[in-house]
Write an enzyme that holds these catalytic residues in place. Sequence first.
Site, short mmCIF file in Angstrom:
data_model
loop_
_atom_site.label_atom_id
_atom_site.label_comp_id
_atom_site.label_asym_id
_atom_site.label_seq_id
_atom_site.Cartn_x
_atom_site.Cartn_y
_atom_site.Cartn_z
CE1 TYR A 245 -4.48 0.16 -0.19
CE2 TYR A 245 -3.95 2.33 0.94
CZ TYR A 245 -5.04 1.45 0.22
OH TYR A 245 -6.22 1.97 -0.25
CE LYS B 136 -7.09 6.19 0.46
NZ LYS B 136 -8.28 7.12 -0.23
#
Length: 258
Positions: free
Chosen positions: A158, A165
């Site tokens: 990720y 995020k």
Amino acid sequence: MFAIDLRGRHALVMGVANHRSLSWAIAQQLHRAGAALCLTYAGERLRDDVQQLAERLPGTLTLDCDVTQDRTIAAVARRLHREWGSVECLVHGIAWARREDLEGKFVATSREGFQAALDVSAYSLLNVTNHLLPLLERHGASIVTLSYLAAERAVPNYNVMGSAKAVLEQSVRQLAWELGAKDIRVNAISAGPVSTLAARGIHGFTGMLRHHAEKAPLRRNVTREEIGGAGLFLLSDLSSGVTGETLYVDAGYHVMGL
Ligand code: NAP
């Protein structure tokens, strides 16, 4: 039967690429509840696809908006000022990182790759909100963005999107504080993995889907409809006391320790 009624409300939904997009799932729910809709797409190449989708929701506007271009954001704000005069619901379902930054070594992320991912995936929430502020503060509004558990946990591959995020979720809290006095609420949905264009860009995504389904308390993955429903809740008056929150819509995966 009790129903959520958003007739008379105006909803700007950003981040519809195709029928798999999480923003599209929320747009469909908003339409069913009676809200007037505007969908934005990032660049001419997506125009026809998004217009075709919009035709399924009669009365829906479609506008070009690449969030790296301030002039396109300003053009959307001007157009919605003319068309609607106010915006009561804003959906921010936008994220992007360079493909090479979603595999391989996080430590080797380039300055340009880091900046580009954070610009599109996090800064855009502030920037779009700021451009739309006169419209959002007219009657008060609810803003929803989409996040993922990698904001707070290490998730293989990720990489820079986890950093984006984390910034996005902190921005939700900071915006909630700053805009609360104007009756503007800001919340995030932390969604479990769903197969979409953006998700497919994460190396090993199919394995992620399998892992979540095995480990989550509900023993399955979430559906687009469930994310759409949570979005509708956060955008409606049913959640009028909720702001600055990250709502997990992930079949319970985040509560697990093992
Ligand atoms: P998606 O359908 O690919 O949507 C992502 C959207 O972001 C696309 O419409 C994309 O447009 C848009 N975008 C990228 N760069 C942009 C730019 N410069 N200006 C304007 N729009 C831009 O994928 P999705 O999964 O629904 O993603 C929506 C949100 O949900 C993202 O924030 C994602 O991180 C989040 N999320 C997804 C999952 C999941 O498993 N799917 C889980 C948790 C959170 P283009 O196609 O033109 O690039």
